[in-house]
Motif scaffolding. Structure first.
Motif, mmCIF file in Angstrom:
data_model
loop_
_atom_site.group_PDB
_atom_site.id
_atom_site.type_symbol
_atom_site.label_atom_id
_atom_site.label_comp_id
_atom_site.label_asym_id
_atom_site.label_seq_id
_atom_site.Cartn_x
_atom_site.Cartn_y
_atom_site.Cartn_z
ATOM 1 N N ASN A 1 0.846 -1.232 -0.057
ATOM 2 C CA ASN A 1 -0.026 -0.008 -0.068
ATOM 3 C C ASN A 1 0.822 1.303 -0.050
ATOM 4 O OD1 ASN A 1 -2.349 -1.469 -0.047
ATOM 5 N ND2 ASN A 1 -3.036 -0.345 1.779
ATOM 6 N N LEU A 2 1.832 1.177 0.853
ATOM 7 C CA LEU A 2 2.769 2.386 0.920
ATOM 8 C C LEU A 2 3.463 2.686 -0.328
ATOM 9 C CD1 LEU A 2 5.236 2.668 3.939
ATOM 10 C CD2 LEU A 2 6.044 3.147 1.632
ATOM 11 N N LEU A 3 3.755 1.594 -1.074
ATOM 12 C CA LEU A 3 4.506 1.694 -2.403
ATOM 13 C C LEU A 3 3.643 2.230 -3.469
ATOM 14 C CD1 LEU A 3 6.736 -1.436 -2.767
ATOM 15 C CD2 LEU A 3 7.376 0.579 -1.573
ATOM 16 N N LEU A 4 2.505 1.875 -3.450
ATOM 17 C CA LEU A 4 1.519 2.136 -4.411
ATOM 18 C C LEU A 4 1.042 3.752 -4.003
ATOM 19 C CD1 LEU A 4 -0.519 -1.089 -5.090
ATOM 20 C CD2 LEU A 4 1.117 -0.027 -6.512
ATOM 21 N N ALA A 5 0.685 4.011 -3.003
ATOM 22 C CA ALA A 5 0.452 5.572 -2.321
ATOM 23 C C ALA A 5 1.586 6.304 -2.991
ATOM 24 C CB ALA A 5 0.141 5.469 -0.998
ATOM 25 N N ALA A 6 2.802 6.138 -2.742
ATOM 26 C CA ALA A 6 3.984 6.828 -3.184
ATOM 27 C C ALA A 6 3.806 6.780 -4.815
ATOM 28 C CB ALA A 6 5.303 5.882 -2.864
ATOM 29 N N GLN A 7 3.561 5.971 -5.311
ATOM 30 C CA GLN A 7 3.454 5.772 -6.846
ATOM 31 C C GLN A 7 2.451 6.852 -7.256
ATOM 32 O OE1 GLN A 7 5.312 4.229 -9.054
ATOM 33 N NE2 GLN A 7 4.001 5.306 -10.687
ATOM 34 N N ALA A 8 1.190 6.697 -6.565
ATOM 35 C CA ALA A 8 0.156 7.804 -6.994
ATOM 36 C C ALA A 8 0.475 9.183 -6.908
ATOM 37 C CB ALA A 8 -1.232 7.153 -6.099
ATOM 38 N N LEU A 9 1.346 9.286 -5.863
ATOM 39 C CA LEU A 9 1.737 10.706 -5.382
ATOM 40 C C LEU A 9 3.127 11.074 -6.057
ATOM 41 C CD1 LEU A 9 0.714 10.491 -1.659
ATOM 42 C CD2 LEU A 9 -0.436 11.862 -3.483
ATOM 43 N N GLY A 10 3.397 10.426 -7.060
ATOM 44 C CA GLY A 10 4.976 10.847 -7.790
ATOM 45 C C GLY A 10 5.998 10.769 -6.985
ATOM 46 N N ILE A 11 6.101 9.589 -5.987
ATOM 47 C CA ILE A 11 7.176 9.429 -5.326
ATOM 48 C C ILE A 11 7.561 8.116 -5.488
ATOM 49 C CG2 ILE A 11 8.092 9.243 -2.868
ATOM 50 C CD1 ILE A 11 7.193 11.897 -3.480
ATOM 51 N N GLY A 12 9.167 7.966 -5.917
ATOM 52 C CA GLY A 12 9.803 6.577 -6.189
ATOM 53 C C GLY A 12 9.876 5.906 -4.982
ATOM 54 N N SER A 13 10.125 4.626 -5.005
ATOM 55 C CA SER A 13 10.223 3.943 -3.624
ATOM 56 C C SER A 13 11.245 2.550 -4.150
ATOM 57 C CB SER A 13 8.880 3.322 -3.391
ATOM 58 O OG SER A 13 8.359 2.386 -4.013
ATOM 59 N N LEU A 14 11.929 1.979 -2.920
ATOM 60 C CA LEU A 14 12.613 0.970 -3.198
ATOM 61 C C LEU A 14 12.191 -0.214 -1.731
ATOM 62 C CD1 LEU A 14 14.703 -0.837 -4.594
ATOM 63 C CD2 LEU A 14 16.428 -0.006 -3.149
ATOM 64 N N TRP A 15 11.961 -1.101 -2.061
ATOM 65 C CA TRP A 15 11.447 -1.975 -0.788
ATOM 66 C C TRP A 15 12.851 -2.557 -0.404
ATOM 67 C CZ3 TRP A 15 6.479 -4.939 -0.922
ATOM 68 C CH2 TRP A 15 6.297 -5.990 0.232
ATOM 69 N N ILE A 16 13.124 -2.839 0.828
ATOM 70 C CA ILE A 16 14.681 -3.311 1.003
ATOM 71 C C ILE A 16 14.694 -4.346 2.090
ATOM 72 C CG2 ILE A 16 16.768 -2.409 2.071
ATOM 73 C CD1 ILE A 16 16.194 0.340 0.925
ATOM 74 N N GLY A 17 15.364 -5.375 1.529
ATOM 75 C CA GLY A 17 15.567 -6.746 2.542
ATOM 76 C C GLY A 17 16.979 -6.653 2.905
ATOM 77 N N ASP A 18 17.793 -5.744 2.330
ATOM 78 C CA ASP A 18 19.356 -5.939 2.507
ATOM 79 C C ASP A 18 19.677 -5.354 3.900
ATOM 80 O OD1 ASP A 18 20.371 -7.076 0.273
ATOM 81 O OD2 ASP A 18 20.429 -5.382 -0.693
ATOM 82 N N VAL A 19 18.632 -4.646 4.746
ATOM 83 C CA VAL A 19 18.734 -4.252 5.940
ATOM 84 C C VAL A 19 19.168 -5.442 7.086
ATOM 85 C CG1 VAL A 19 17.722 -2.048 5.942
ATOM 86 C CG2 VAL A 19 16.377 -4.187 6.323
ATOM 87 N N PHE A 20 18.747 -6.728 6.661
ATOM 88 C CA PHE A 20 18.785 -7.625 7.474
ATOM 89 C C PHE A 20 20.344 -8.190 7.620
ATOM 90 C CE2 PHE A 20 14.756 -9.484 6.086
ATOM 91 C CZ PHE A 20 13.953 -8.987 7.047
#
Ligand SMILES: Cc1cc2nc3c(=O)[nH]c(=O)nc-3n(C[C@H](O)[C@H](O)[C@H](O)COP(=O)(O)O)c2cc1C
Length: 191
Positions: A128-147
């Motif tokens: 939801n967060l990524l899609l809301a960002a998309q709708a508002l013109g904001i790019g995103s990266l989901w990150i698992g490397d924090v592990f």
């Protein structure tokens, strides 16, 4: 932008402009995350927003953790390039499951099942967060490397519960093509 358009247009963004995200936009994005469905409406998500000068500290802590992981003989995969992206992105949001335990600790079967539904709920919130960002013109990266710096980042963020992921956000400074997907015919079957 309608939902299907936002789903189709979203890309993982790995180059961000140095433009800050206005606070109201960030809050709209976080609200969309909290509107996700969740098992028993437990809403098992906590978000920690890192911006400004704290970003440099965050990446230093992540690199410390990565160096320790490397010394233990663990492969770091894409973590160094991800750390660079997190350094550049104006906002990184860490996502925690307050009901979850440290992944290295033993889990009972009941805890495993709870964890499965809680992590699914959090996955829905992140999407939801990524899609809301998309709708508002904001790019995103989901990150698992924090592990690769799990303990170090949890300690720095003051969290003892289960870290699930991080998401970096900002104005995209690239326009990647869609990454390939297996066709539905290969991943779904009808009985
Ligand atoms: C759970 C999860 C963890 C991910 N972790 C990383 C990461 O640490 N670094 C990174 O560059 N991309 C990461 N990604 C992004 C994926 O590489 C990306 O979603 C995939 O290659 C498909 O590309 P697309 O998002 O542009 O469609 C992650 C994605 C997911 C869902």
């Amino acid at each position: 932008m309608d939902t299907l358009e936002a789903i189709a247009a979203r890309r993982s963004i790995r180059q961000f402009k140095d433009t800050p995200i206005p606070d109201d936009v960030l809050r709209t994005i976080l609200k969309a995350a909290t509107q996700a469905p969740s098992s028993k409406n437990r809403q098992p998500w906590r978000f920690i927003v890192v911006t400004g000068d704290k970003r440099r500290e965050m990446v230093r802590v992540m690199r410390d953790g990565m160096a320790r992981a490397k010394a233990r003989g663990e492969g770091l995969g894409s973590a160094e390039s991800t750390a660079r992206i997190m350094e550049q992105a104006p906002v990184t949001i860490f996502v925690f499951n307050p009901h979850g335990n440290h992944p290295y600790l033993a889990h009972s079967i009941g805890e495993m099942f709870d964890d499965l539904v809680n992590v699914q709920s959090i996955g829905a919130a992140i999407q939801n967060l990524l899609l809301a960002a998309q709708a508002l013109g904001i790019g995103s990266l989901w990150i698992g490397d924090v592990f690769h710096a799990y303990d170090e980042l949890c300690a720095w963020l003051g969290e003892q519960c289960e870290m699930i992921a991080a998401v970096s956000l900002g104005t995209a400074d690239e326009q990647p093509d869609a990454r390939p997907r297996r066709p539905v015919s290969r991943v779904a079957r009808w009985l």
